[in-house]
Design an enzyme around this catalytic site. Structure first.
Site, PDB file in Angstrom:
ATOM      1  N   CYS A 119       2.514  -1.299  11.957  1.00  0.00           N
ATOM      2  CA  CYS A 119       3.563  -2.318  11.799  1.00  0.00           C
ATOM      3  C   CYS A 119       4.401  -2.490  13.058  1.00  0.00           C
ATOM      4  CB  CYS A 119       4.441  -2.005  10.595  1.00  0.00           C
ATOM      5  SG  CYS A 119       3.518  -2.003   9.043  1.00  0.00           S
TER       6      CYS A 119
ATOM      7  N   SER B 121       0.859  -1.191   0.000  1.00  0.00           N
ATOM      8  CA  SER B 121       0.000   0.000   0.000  1.00  0.00           C
ATOM      9  C   SER B 121       0.891   1.236   0.000  1.00  0.00           C
ATOM     10  CB  SER B 121      -0.936   0.016   1.214  1.00  0.00           C
ATOM     11  OG  SER B 121      -0.210   0.031   2.425  1.00  0.00           O
TER      12      SER B 121
END
Length: 235
Positions: free
Chosen positions: A195, A179
Site C-alpha cells: 500500500c 483482506s
C-alpha cells in the site's frame, strides 16, 4: 474546505445498514485472481441492473501481487517473485496468498447510502470488530490505509498491518473489498511496499500468538457484517 476525518465520517456508517439479506458465499481451495475479477465484474453489473442479489464472497488466492490504480512502480521490489496483476481497485500494491482471508463485497449503495467514504469506514469497522472477537485491537490511521495493530513488545512506536482495503465502485455497486491476514507467509510481503507505506511490517492473527483458523475468522466476519450491513443468507 478541509477533508473530513474518519471520525467525522463514522456517523454515516449507520445508513449503510439494510434489511434485505446479502448472499454469503465461501469458496474452498485457491481461486485464480483473474477468474475472481471477471466474476466480480459480472456480478456487479447484474446487481446494478437488479438481476442479482448483493453478495459477499470469501476466498483465498494463490500467491500474487496486485497493483491498484494508484500503484507506484518503485513499490514493486521483486517483480519476478509472483505474478503481478494490475487491477481497477483503488489503492497501491498488495499481496494475496494462502492463509489470508479475502472478502469481496458487492453491495448496491443506491439501496443503502451513496457515500463511498462512509462505505470504506464501514469496511474498516467490520475488520476492527472482527479482530475484537479475538481480543485483538485493530486501529485506523488517518495517514495510512488499512487496519493496524500496535506491537509494544517490539517498541513503543511499532505498528504492523493486519488487514488491507481496496475497492471499486461502478454504477454505485461496490466490488473488490478487504483482506485479513490469518496465517499467510509474512515474508511474501517483502516483494512489495504494501500500500505504498514503508517502515512498517505485516502481521497476522497467528503471528500475534493466536491459534485461530480460517473457519474461526469466517464466523466472526459473518457475525460482524450482519451487525454493520444487515442480514446475510449463506449459500
Amino acid at each position: 474546505m478541509q477533508p473530513q476525518t474518519r471520525d467525522q465520517i463514522l456517523p454515516g456508517i449507520a445508513a449503510l445498514h439494510h434489511t434485505s439479506p446479502v448472499v454469503w458465499q465461501v469458496s474452498d481451495g485457491l481461486t485464480d485472481y483473474p477468474q475472481a475479477v471477471n466474476r466480480m465484474e459480472r456480478e456487479a453489473a447484474a446487481i446494478a441492473t437488479g438481476n442479482a442479489p448483493e453478495r459477499v464472497w470469501l476466498l483465498e488466492h494463490p500467491p500474487i501481487y496486485t497493483a491498484g490504480t494508484s500503484a507506484n512502480a518503485a513499490d514493486l521490489v521483486d517483480a519476478l517473485r509472483f505474478p503481478v496483476h494490475h487491477t481497477g481497485r483503488g489503492g497501491q500494491y498488495t499481496y494475496h496468498g494462502p492463509g489470508q482471508r479475502v472478502a469481496y463485497v458487492m453491495l448496491d449503495l443506491t439501496r443503502r447510502s451513496q457515500d463511498v467514504r462512509a462505505f470504506v469506514a464501514a469496511l474498516e469497522q467490520w475488520i476492527i470488530a472482527t479482530l475484537a472477537a479475538f481480543n485483538v485491537t485493530g486501529e485506523r490511521r488517518e495517514d495510512r490505509v488499512g487496519v493496524w495493530v500496535r506491537r509494544p513488545e517490539q517498541g513503543l512506536t511499532v505498528e504492523d498491518k493486519i488487514a488491507a482495503i481496496g475497492i471499486r465502485v461502478r454504477r454505485w455497486v461496490t466490488f473488490h473489498g478487504i483482506s485479513i491476514n490469518v496465517e499467510p507467509e509474512l515474508e511474501h510481503f517483502s516483494g512489495i511496499v504494501p500500500c505504498g507505506v514503508a517502515g512498517h511490517a505485516a502481521t497476522s492473527l497467528v503471528d500475534l500468538g493466536l491459534p485461530v483458523t480460517m473457519d474461526d475468522v469466517d464466523i466472526a466476519l459473518k457475525e460482524q457484517f450482519a451487525e454493520i450491513f444487515g442480514p446475510v443468507e449463506t449459500i
